[in-house]
Design a protein around this motif. Structure first.
Motif, PDB file in Angstrom:
ATOM      1  N   TRP A  69     -47.777  13.522  31.656  1.00 20.15           N
ATOM      2  CA  TRP A  69     -48.108  13.093  33.019  1.00 20.15           C
ATOM      3  C   TRP A  69     -48.506  11.616  33.043  1.00 20.15           C
ATOM      4  O   TRP A  69     -48.030  10.848  33.891  1.00 20.15           O
ATOM      5  CB  TRP A  69     -49.223  13.974  33.560  1.00 20.15           C
ATOM      6  N   SER A  84     -49.241  18.097  27.511  1.00 17.97           N
ATOM      7  CA  SER A  84     -48.759  18.188  28.889  1.00 17.97           C
ATOM      8  C   SER A  84     -49.357  17.082  29.749  1.00 17.97           C
ATOM      9  O   SER A  84     -48.654  16.425  30.528  1.00 17.97           O
ATOM     10  CB  SER A  84     -49.095  19.554  29.496  1.00 17.97           C
ATOM     11  N   PHE A  85     -50.658  16.861  29.593  1.00 17.22           N
ATOM     12  CA  PHE A  85     -51.315  15.824  30.379  1.00 17.22           C
ATOM     13  C   PHE A  85     -50.861  14.439  29.935  1.00 17.22           C
ATOM     14  O   PHE A  85     -50.737  13.527  30.758  1.00 17.22           O
ATOM     15  CB  PHE A  85     -52.838  15.939  30.240  1.00 17.22           C
ATOM     16  N   ALA A 127     -60.293  15.997  32.170  1.00 16.32           N
ATOM     17  CA  ALA A 127     -58.942  15.633  32.596  1.00 16.32           C
ATOM     18  C   ALA A 127     -58.947  15.137  34.032  1.00 16.32           C
ATOM     19  O   ALA A 127     -58.186  14.224  34.384  1.00 16.32           O
ATOM     20  CB  ALA A 127     -58.008  16.833  32.452  1.00 16.32           C
ATOM     21  N   ALA A 182     -51.577  21.656  32.370  1.00 17.30           N
ATOM     22  CA  ALA A 182     -52.461  21.307  31.262  1.00 17.30           C
ATOM     23  C   ALA A 182     -53.778  22.086  31.363  1.00 17.30           C
ATOM     24  O   ALA A 182     -54.288  22.597  30.353  1.00 17.30           O
ATOM     25  CB  ALA A 182     -52.742  19.800  31.264  1.00 17.30           C
ATOM     26  N   SER A 183     -54.305  22.190  32.571  1.00 17.29           N
ATOM     27  CA  SER A 183     -55.544  22.947  32.779  1.00 17.29           C
ATOM     28  C   SER A 183     -55.361  24.411  32.405  1.00 17.29           C
ATOM     29  O   SER A 183     -56.270  25.040  31.843  1.00 17.29           O
ATOM     30  CB  SER A 183     -55.994  22.838  34.236  1.00 17.29           C
ATOM     31  N   PRO A 214     -50.705  18.118  35.448  1.00 15.54           N
ATOM     32  CA  PRO A 214     -52.149  18.290  35.224  1.00 15.54           C
ATOM     33  C   PRO A 214     -52.608  19.729  35.425  1.00 15.54           C
ATOM     34  O   PRO A 214     -53.490  20.211  34.709  1.00 15.54           O
ATOM     35  CB  PRO A 214     -52.780  17.349  36.264  1.00 15.54           C
ATOM     36  N   SER A 249     -53.239  18.857  26.084  1.00 10.13           N
ATOM     37  CA  SER A 249     -53.264  17.396  25.992  1.00 10.13           C
ATOM     38  C   SER A 249     -51.860  16.815  26.001  1.00 10.13           C
ATOM     39  O   SER A 249     -51.617  15.756  26.589  1.00 10.13           O
ATOM     40  CB  SER A 249     -54.000  16.959  24.718  1.00 10.13           C
ATOM     41  N   ASN A 267     -57.505  11.729  35.416  1.00 12.38           N
ATOM     42  CA  ASN A 267     -56.559  11.721  36.530  1.00 12.38           C
ATOM     43  C   ASN A 267     -56.976  10.742  37.619  1.00 12.38           C
ATOM     44  O   ASN A 267     -56.159  10.356  38.457  1.00 12.38           O
ATOM     45  CB  ASN A 267     -56.437  13.125  37.125  1.00 12.38           C
TER      46      ASN A 267
END
Length: 258
Positions: free
Chosen positions: A163, A159-160, A73, A217-218, A214, A157, A77
């Motif tokens: 973003w 959530s990201f 990720a 998501a992590s 991010p 995924s 990013n």
């Protein structure tokens, strides 16, 4: 609605003709594959090509499967955002510069349908590319490091992905200002870099913003407890995305009619 369907089909055909539906997913897939593979084989690569004294033993502890997904990720990013900016910096600016917007909008076509079709197609391409790349990373991570539960993988995924949707909408917004795609690219990257840095320096102050997505998501991938601010960040992200789309339509319309 008929205008929207026609314009969306136009965007689809142009992206197919420009090969964006080929090269962009391939780039995201390569990014997703490279992170787990390079992480797993780094000790062997160093031992083989590091010109170390004979008998040197390298012991680099392997990260967990969850850590590998977080690292992937991180690549999205950085490299993923750059790819999205380069692919879409001319999404409105390029249309104005080439005169395509003027030719289309001189007909009884609404600015709202014109911009919305571009946004939806762009978001679809970003999501497909990202999910393909992240799924490949998850597959190779499973083979080399261990399994990240499917539920954790998909919630992180999603959530990201929201973003990345926000990033794409920022690009659309800056592209509505000027016929020069470079200005849209610079404005988008500058905004993302500055606010991401502020979010990293002052995480408590920005834990409600899209720039915290991010991190959330992590937390899903690491199976850590989620915070209440996550839901606030999700709601605010959706509101900001909608607001940026409306602003993009109004700015683009004013520039075209000026």
């Amino acid at each position: 609605m008929k205008q929207f369907r026609v314009l969306f089909k136009k965007e689809w055909m142009e992206a197919v003709r420009d090969l964006r539906w080929i090269w962009m997913p391939i780039v995201f897939i390569l990014i997703g594959i490279m992170e787990p593979i390079t992480t797993f084989y780094t000790p062997q690569i160093i031992e083989q090509f590091g010109s170390l004294p004979e008998g040197t033993i390298i012991e680099i502890p392997l990260p967990t499967a969850e850590d590998v997904l977080v690292s992937t990720a991180g690549q999205y990013n950085l490299l993923g955002v750059l790819v999205i900016v380069l692919a879409f910096m001319g999404i409105l600016a390029g249309e104005r510069k080439s005169g395509t917007a003027a030719m289309v909008l001189v007909k009884p076509v609404s600015f709202k349908a014109f911009v919305a079709a571009k946004w939806l197609h762009g978001v679809l391409l970003v999501w497909v590319s990202f999910l393909l790349g992240m799924s490949m990373s998850w597959y190779y991570t499973d083979r080399l490091f261990g399994l990240v539960p499917v539920s954790d993988f998909f919630t992180g995924s999603l959530s990201f992905g929201l973003w990345l949707t926000f990033i794409f909408t920022i690009i659309l917004f800056f592209s509505s200002f000027s016929p020069k795609p470079g200005i849209a690219a610079f404005g988008s990257l500058a905004t993302v870099i500055v606010l991401t840095m502020l979010s990293s320096i002052l995480p408590e102050k920005f834990n409600w913003s899209p720039f915290a997505l991010p991190t959330y998501a992590s937390k899903f991938w690491l199976a850590e407890p989620t915070e209440k601010q996550l839901y606030v960040a999700l709601i605010i992200s959706i509101i900001l995305i909608y607001g940026l789309i409306i602003l993009s339509i109004n700015i683009f319309k004013r520039k075209e009619l000026a």
